[in-house]
Design a protein around this motif. Sequence first.
Motif, PDB file in Angstrom:
ATOM      1  N   ALA A   1       0.827  -1.196   0.000  1.00  0.00           N
ATOM      2  CA  ALA A   1       0.000   0.000   0.000  1.00  0.00           C
ATOM      3  C   ALA A   1       0.867   1.252   0.000  1.00  0.00           C
ATOM      4  N   GLY A   2       0.284   2.335  -0.472  1.00  0.00           N
ATOM      5  CA  GLY A   2       0.967   3.610  -0.468  1.00  0.00           C
ATOM      6  C   GLY A   2      -0.008   4.749  -0.219  1.00  0.00           C
ATOM      7  N   ASP A   3       0.403   5.707   0.608  1.00  0.00           N
ATOM      8  CA  ASP A   3      -0.396   6.899   0.884  1.00  0.00           C
ATOM      9  C   ASP A   3       0.051   8.018  -0.051  1.00  0.00           C
ATOM     10  N   VAL A   4      -0.914   8.627  -0.734  1.00  0.00           N
ATOM     11  CA  VAL A   4      -0.620   9.682  -1.706  1.00  0.00           C
ATOM     12  C   VAL A   4      -1.403  10.931  -1.332  1.00  0.00           C
ATOM     13  N   ALA A   5      -0.729  12.066  -1.302  1.00  0.00           N
ATOM     14  CA  ALA A   5      -1.393  13.338  -1.029  1.00  0.00           C
ATOM     15  C   ALA A   5      -2.326  13.690  -2.184  1.00  0.00           C
ATOM     16  N   VAL A   6      -3.563  14.037  -1.867  1.00  0.00           N
ATOM     17  CA  VAL A   6      -4.558  14.319  -2.900  1.00  0.00           C
ATOM     18  C   VAL A   6      -4.155  15.518  -3.743  1.00  0.00           C
ATOM     19  N   ASN A   7      -3.608  16.563  -3.108  1.00  0.00           N
ATOM     20  CA  ASN A   7      -3.272  17.767  -3.882  1.00  0.00           C
ATOM     21  C   ASN A   7      -2.205  17.488  -4.927  1.00  0.00           C
ATOM     22  N   THR A   8      -1.270  16.577  -4.635  1.00  0.00           N
ATOM     23  CA  THR A   8      -0.247  16.226  -5.618  1.00  0.00           C
ATOM     24  C   THR A   8      -0.819  15.296  -6.683  1.00  0.00           C
ATOM     25  N   PHE A   9      -1.615  14.334  -6.263  1.00  0.00           N
ATOM     26  CA  PHE A   9      -2.257  13.421  -7.209  1.00  0.00           C
ATOM     27  C   PHE A   9      -3.094  14.196  -8.229  1.00  0.00           C
ATOM     28  N   ALA A  10      -3.720  15.289  -7.799  1.00  0.00           N
ATOM     29  CA  ALA A  10      -4.648  16.026  -8.652  1.00  0.00           C
ATOM     30  C   ALA A  10      -3.971  16.904  -9.692  1.00  0.00           C
ATOM     31  N   ARG A  11      -2.692  17.192  -9.539  1.00  0.00           N
ATOM     32  CA  ARG A  11      -2.036  18.179 -10.412  1.00  0.00           C
ATOM     33  C   ARG A  11      -2.165  17.878 -11.899  1.00  0.00           C
ATOM     34  N   PRO A  12      -1.916  16.655 -12.368  1.00  0.00           N
ATOM     35  CA  PRO A  12      -2.058  16.412 -13.811  1.00  0.00           C
ATOM     36  C   PRO A  12      -3.506  16.344 -14.275  1.00  0.00           C
ATOM     37  N   ILE A  13      -4.444  16.230 -13.327  1.00  0.00           N
ATOM     38  CA  ILE A  13      -5.856  16.106 -13.688  1.00  0.00           C
ATOM     39  C   ILE A  13      -6.518  17.465 -13.826  1.00  0.00           C
ATOM     40  N   VAL A  14      -6.126  18.411 -12.988  1.00  0.00           N
ATOM     41  CA  VAL A  14      -6.815  19.707 -12.920  1.00  0.00           C
ATOM     42  C   VAL A  14      -6.874  20.429 -14.261  1.00  0.00           C
ATOM     43  N   PRO A  15      -5.774  20.529 -15.034  1.00  0.00           N
ATOM     44  CA  PRO A  15      -5.872  21.256 -16.311  1.00  0.00           C
ATOM     45  C   PRO A  15      -6.908  20.659 -17.265  1.00  0.00           C
ATOM     46  N   VAL A  16      -7.025  19.336 -17.281  1.00  0.00           N
ATOM     47  CA  VAL A  16      -8.009  18.679 -18.149  1.00  0.00           C
ATOM     48  C   VAL A  16      -9.418  18.880 -17.592  1.00  0.00           C
ATOM     49  N   LEU A  17      -9.541  18.808 -16.273  1.00  0.00           N
ATOM     50  CA  LEU A  17     -10.845  18.963 -15.632  1.00  0.00           C
ATOM     51  C   LEU A  17     -11.387  20.376 -15.838  1.00  0.00           C
ATOM     52  N   ARG A  18     -10.491  21.352 -15.849  1.00  0.00           N
ATOM     53  CA  ARG A  18     -10.932  22.743 -16.027  1.00  0.00           C
ATOM     54  C   ARG A  18     -11.595  22.974 -17.373  1.00  0.00           C
ATOM     55  N   ARG A  19     -11.244  22.183 -18.351  1.00  0.00           N
ATOM     56  CA  ARG A  19     -11.847  22.334 -19.676  1.00  0.00           C
ATOM     57  C   ARG A  19     -13.335  21.979 -19.671  1.00  0.00           C
ATOM     58  N   LEU A  20     -13.758  21.310 -18.584  1.00  0.00           N
ATOM     59  CA  LEU A  20     -15.166  20.945 -18.477  1.00  0.00           C
ATOM     60  C   LEU A  20     -16.000  22.005 -17.768  1.00  0.00           C
ATOM     61  N   GLY A  21     -15.341  23.041 -17.222  1.00  0.00           N
ATOM     62  CA  GLY A  21     -16.071  24.028 -16.447  1.00  0.00           C
ATOM     63  C   GLY A  21     -16.224  23.537 -15.019  1.00  0.00           C
ATOM     64  N   GLY A  22     -17.444  23.573 -14.469  1.00  0.00           N
ATOM     65  CA  GLY A  22     -17.688  23.074 -13.130  1.00  0.00           C
ATOM     66  C   GLY A  22     -17.743  21.562 -13.136  1.00  0.00           C
ATOM     67  N   ALA A  23     -16.693  20.917 -12.634  1.00  0.00           N
ATOM     68  CA  ALA A  23     -16.597  19.465 -12.732  1.00  0.00           C
ATOM     69  C   ALA A  23     -15.851  18.907 -11.532  1.00  0.00           C
ATOM     70  N   ALA A  24     -15.994  17.605 -11.344  1.00  0.00           N
ATOM     71  CA  ALA A  24     -15.328  16.941 -10.223  1.00  0.00           C
ATOM     72  C   ALA A  24     -15.071  15.481 -10.560  1.00  0.00           C
ATOM     73  N   VAL A  25     -14.063  14.924  -9.901  1.00  0.00           N
ATOM     74  CA  VAL A  25     -13.799  13.486  -9.918  1.00  0.00           C
ATOM     75  C   VAL A  25     -14.246  12.960  -8.568  1.00  0.00           C
ATOM     76  N   VAL A  26     -15.114  11.949  -8.574  1.00  0.00           N
ATOM     77  CA  VAL A  26     -15.662  11.426  -7.323  1.00  0.00           C
ATOM     78  C   VAL A  26     -15.467   9.922  -7.256  1.00  0.00           C
ATOM     79  N   THR A  27     -15.429   9.412  -6.030  1.00  0.00           N
ATOM     80  CA  THR A  27     -15.286   7.980  -5.800  1.00  0.00           C
ATOM     81  C   THR A  27     -16.632   7.286  -5.980  1.00  0.00           C
ATOM     82  N   ALA A  28     -16.625   5.957  -5.843  1.00  0.00           N
ATOM     83  CA  ALA A  28     -17.869   5.192  -5.958  1.00  0.00           C
ATOM     84  C   ALA A  28     -18.874   5.614  -4.903  1.00  0.00           C
ATOM     85  N   GLU A  29     -18.374   6.073  -3.745  1.00  0.00           N
ATOM     86  CA  GLU A  29     -19.261   6.531  -2.678  1.00  0.00           C
ATOM     87  C   GLU A  29     -19.714   7.967  -2.885  1.00  0.00           C
ATOM     88  N   GLY A  30     -19.198   8.615  -3.945  1.00  0.00           N
ATOM     89  CA  GLY A  30     -19.564  10.001  -4.208  1.00  0.00           C
ATOM     90  C   GLY A  30     -18.709  11.015  -3.480  1.00  0.00           C
TER      91      GLY A  30
END
Length: 240
Positions: free
Chosen positions: A164-193
């Motif tokens: 197992a490995g613990d990963v900081a969410v803010n670092t994990f999100a860095r490559p995702i944010v630029p792509v997510l911003r192209r969607l406007g108001g958007a989010a990545v959510v888990t199976a639990e929401g």
Amino acid sequence: MSGDPALELVRCAAAVGAAIDAVLDPLAALGRTAARHLPAPGRRSSTADDLAFLRPSIHALLREGPAGLHGAGVVAQPSHPADAAIHLEWWEREGGLLRPRPSNLDLHDERFSDHPRSPWFTVPRDEGRGVIDGPYVDLHGDGLYVMTFVLPVDVDGAFAGVVAGDVAVNTFARPIVPVLRRLGGAAVVTAEGRVVVATTPEWAVGALVGDTPPPGSHMERIAVSTPVAQWRVLRSVRDV
């Protein structure tokens, strides 16, 4: 937002999948090493020497592995149900230094002490697949939101534990944010929401998001294709 909305959703889901793989691939390599050195289930429980043999590989993962990885290790399956000991080799990165998780903390840390009943351990054990736990606040770290990526370790075809490995969410999100911003108001959510990353303050990291859109809008969604997490990308679109 520019471009075709459906295509942008697909691109965002692919970016999330790539970010997950960037963590799982080196973790899987640690799992293969663990499988060569942990005892086969049913013979005996892992000893401190068994787990210590994995220490150089854990150190290498923390030093050379994915950005944001600040804790990693192995939790072995006890050989007998009555064995209540925590068979653990866990290290954390603090600045440029690596330190072991203190043994007295292990015994009082519910995440480890209750591991035979925790989903991050029972899912790999019972379903033979990896899992991502979180996001949650790491109370023993810097108070950041983290996620724990977990993969099963099999020895001779039987479950022997997890890596197992613990990963900081803010670092994990860095490559995702630029792509997510192209969607406007958007989010990545888990199976639990639970929100992993979002581009709008309406969806805070760690908050629960339902499938009901805000008044005067509708929700577009796409699944993230990965065997370890049933995540989704959500986009809130205002009705015209």
